[in-house]
Write an enzyme that holds these catalytic residues in place. Structure first.
Site, PDB file in Angstrom:
ATOM      1  N   GLY A   1       0.785  -1.237   0.000  1.00 11.17           N
ATOM      2  CA  GLY A   1       0.000   0.000   0.000  1.00 11.17           C
ATOM      3  C   GLY A   1       0.815   1.283   0.000  1.00 11.17           C
ATOM      4  O   GLY A   1       0.246   2.368   0.041  1.00 11.17           O
ATOM      5  N   GLN A   2       2.156   1.185  -0.065  1.00  8.13           N
ATOM      6  CA  GLN A   2       2.964   2.405  -0.100  1.00  8.13           C
ATOM      7  C   GLN A   2       2.549   3.248  -1.292  1.00  8.13           C
ATOM      8  O   GLN A   2       2.207   2.715  -2.349  1.00  8.13           O
ATOM      9  CB  GLN A   2       4.453   2.063  -0.235  1.00  8.13           C
ATOM     10  CG  GLN A   2       5.038   1.297   0.919  1.00  8.13           C
ATOM     11  CD  GLN A   2       4.981   2.054   2.229  1.00  8.13           C
ATOM     12  OE1 GLN A   2       4.687   1.477   3.249  1.00  8.13           O
ATOM     13  NE2 GLN A   2       5.217   3.361   2.170  1.00  8.13           N
ATOM     14  N   ARG A   3       2.629   4.558  -1.149  1.00  6.54           N
ATOM     15  CA  ARG A   3       2.163   5.458  -2.199  1.00  6.54           C
ATOM     16  C   ARG A   3       2.794   5.139  -3.552  1.00  6.54           C
ATOM     17  O   ARG A   3       2.116   5.116  -4.579  1.00  6.54           O
ATOM     18  CB  ARG A   3       2.462   6.907  -1.804  1.00  6.54           C
ATOM     19  CG  ARG A   3       1.795   7.924  -2.691  1.00  6.54           C
ATOM     20  CD  ARG A   3       2.137   9.331  -2.241  1.00  6.54           C
ATOM     21  NE  ARG A   3       1.505   9.671  -0.962  1.00  6.54           N
ATOM     22  CZ  ARG A   3       0.248  10.085  -0.861  1.00  6.54           C
ATOM     23  NH1 ARG A   3      -0.497  10.209  -1.931  1.00  6.54           N
ATOM     24  NH2 ARG A   3      -0.262  10.375   0.320  1.00  6.54           N
TER      25      ARG A   3
END
Lengths: 184, 362
Positions: free
Chosen positions: A69-71
């Site tokens: 889910g990291q940008r």
């Protein structure tokens, strides 16, 4: 026709479901998947890429895609949309500051046509942390009531740390998908 | 064709009976093939006339090769030009230069694609290889410039922050349009907010602490003793933050010129600049959009820390402080954005106690 109907038939025979887990970084997606599979959750690094877990649940085989889910890697979520039966959106209920980020990403996801048929389970995770918002409060912030009426959805409070609520959520999701695609 | 060769040598009664049908099939296949050939010819003619203005046609390998090597040489000199001017030109014009090179490379690629139908496969392969080399060089150049790009971007963000800070304390309140939309106010987590030049002390001992937040602090020293479940750090400038073990995760965003001494199960660091992190982590710490961040092992001491660390299963040094994953640098070579803090530059063991004067959480 052709290939797609063959795939559907195979899926029906093996009672397979494809489940996509997404949400902001730090929401606990990987921990949920490992916990529900009974694995050790004490050392989990932030997900670089994705994990796939195949879990037998009731009489179904769940293929769970847990995508980081990291940008930087959110733009790759789209690569996993195809053929998704169930969508699990995980929220860190203790991260009050980024709730608007969370709402925006979820809204974008729900606009996606390839996910329009998928059942949506929202996990209000980290309920064990004092000060976390309740599932009802999360539902208000995310404005879930305003969602498209055709969408099957449910919000469940959970703690991937203690395991509380996880089975309730997956029970609903699996039953909902089964009632849609495995009609007798 | 194969059918024809096989059947006479291996005739079966059935096939002899079917012979007329086979002939028919054969004829129609030949017709299809010749049609196909015709279309192909036509296509290549149209392609020629289409590209006539920009790419004069040449169905000769020789002329393709000379054209290809001309373009390649020009792109290479463009790339060399970019590298030379890096120091002098401003990032914007450099960026447009690099974009121009990217376009030239794309054109070259198109040229190969258009002519690939008559080129020997070796030439196609070697042309494609040259193109991918050019792309690699361009990418390397681009990544050398990334720090500059980021710097400009953050500058802008900082300006925006200042303007919103000018409006007053509104910035720590949740997004106003969110409230309007949902008519629901999100409360704040406990924490330290909007402080400047202060010593902030908090002892979690005996309290059941969930999440704790540090945000919008400038030139502060923050001392957190005891265990908490989660720590959120947002917009810190020139601060020193010392904290006992965090059982869950730590999320750090937009910090600059800070020193952090932290222990946790997971640590994520976004948009940090010029900061040092002394960490103990059970998993691999990650950075995203960071530059000039350095890492060293945890070095905090206060009365009862051993017990707190044990309780949080952080008593064992696993060496993960040095296993940093940079989500902006997914390559085998070391990321230019972080490094290990040289031993002679590290601070010694930091001792903190709650008897010190300081301001309790407000």
């Amino acid at each position: 026709m052709g290939l797609l109907s063959i795939i559907r038939k195979i899926k029906r025979k093996e009672k397979e479901m494809r489940i996509l887990m997404v949400g902001l970084d730090n929401s606990g997606k990987t921990t949920i998947v490992l916990k529900i599979n009974g694995e050790d959750t004490s050392v989990i690094s932030p997900t670089l890429g994705f994990n796939i877990k195949t879990i037998t649940y009731d009489k179904y085989t769940l293929n769970i895609w847990d995508v980081g889910g990291q940008r930087t890697i959110r733009s790759y979520w789209r690569n996993y949309f195809e053929q998704t039966d169930g969508l699990v959106w995980v929220v860190d209920s203790s991260d009050l500051r980024r709730l608007d980020d969370c709402k925006m990403e979820l809204d974008n996801l729900l606009k996606e046509e390839r996910l329009s048929g998928a059942s949506l389970l929202i996990f209000a995770n980290k309920q064990d942390i004092k000060g976390a918002l309740t599932p009802a409060e999360i539902a208000k912030v995310l404005n879930l009531e305003a969602m498209d009426k055709t969408r099957h959805w449910k919000i469940v409070g959970c703690s991937a740390y203690t395991g509380e609520g996880l089975l309730e959520g997956f029970d609903w999701l699996v039953q909902d998908i089964a009632s849609r695609i495995y009609v007798p | 064709m194969e059918d024809e060769a096989q059947h006479p040598s291996n005739p079966t009664p059935d096939q002899t009976l079917d012979d007329p049908t086979i002939h028919q099939k054969h004829a129609s296949m030949l017709e299809r093939l010749s049609n196909l050939h015709q279309t192909r010819l036509q296509n290549s003619l149209t392609r020629k006339s289409d590209s006539h203005s920009s790419n004069p046609s040449f169905e000769s390998t020789q002329s393709f090769l000379s054209r290809f090597s001309d373009s390649k040489r020009s792109i290479e000199s463009q790339l060399a030009g970019c590298r030379l001017t890096t120091a002098t030109t401003d990032p914007n014009s450099l960026k447009s230069q690099l974009e121009a090179v990217a376009i030239s490379i794309a054109e070259l690629e198109k040229l190969v694609a258009e002519n690939s139908y008559f080129l020997p496969s070796y030439e196609v392969r070697s042309s494609l290889k040259s193109i991918s080399d050019l792309k690699q060089t361009l990418e390397n150049l681009n990544s050398e410039l990334i720090p500059k790009k980021k710097f400009a971007f953050r500058n802008k963000a900082a300006k925006k922050d200042q303007s919103s800070a000018a409006k007053g304390a509104a910035i720590v309140k949740p997004d106003p349009h969110l409230i309007n939309k949902t008519s629901f106010e999100v409360r704040d987590s406990p924490g330290f907010r909007n402080k400047e030049g202060q010593v902030l002390v908090k002892d979690f001992k005996g309290l059941e602490v969930g999440e704790f937040a540090l945000s919008d602090l400038n030139s502060c020293e923050v001392k957190l003793m005891g265990c908490a479940r989660a720590l959120f750090v947002h917009r810190l400038q020139n601060c020193r933050v010392y904290a006992g073990p965090i059982l869950g995760s730590i999320l750090i965003e937009e910090v600059e010129g800070c020193v952090f001494v932290l222990a946790s199960h997971q640590i994520r660091i976004h948009h940090a600049k010029g900061s040092d992190f002394y960490l103990r982590v059970r998993s691999r710490p990650i950075i995203e959009d960071c530059s000039r961040v350095r890492f060293a092992p945890y070095c905090l001491c206060y009365k009862g820390i051993e017990e707190d660390l044990r309780e949080s299963s952080l008593n064992e040094e696993m060496g993960n402080w040095a296993n940093v994953d940079d989500f902006r640098w997914l390559r085998a070579v070391q990321s230019p954005n972080w490094s290990i803090l040289p031993e002679n530059e590290r601070v010694g063991t930091i001792e903190i106690s709650n008897s010190e004067t300081g301001i309790e959480e407000s």
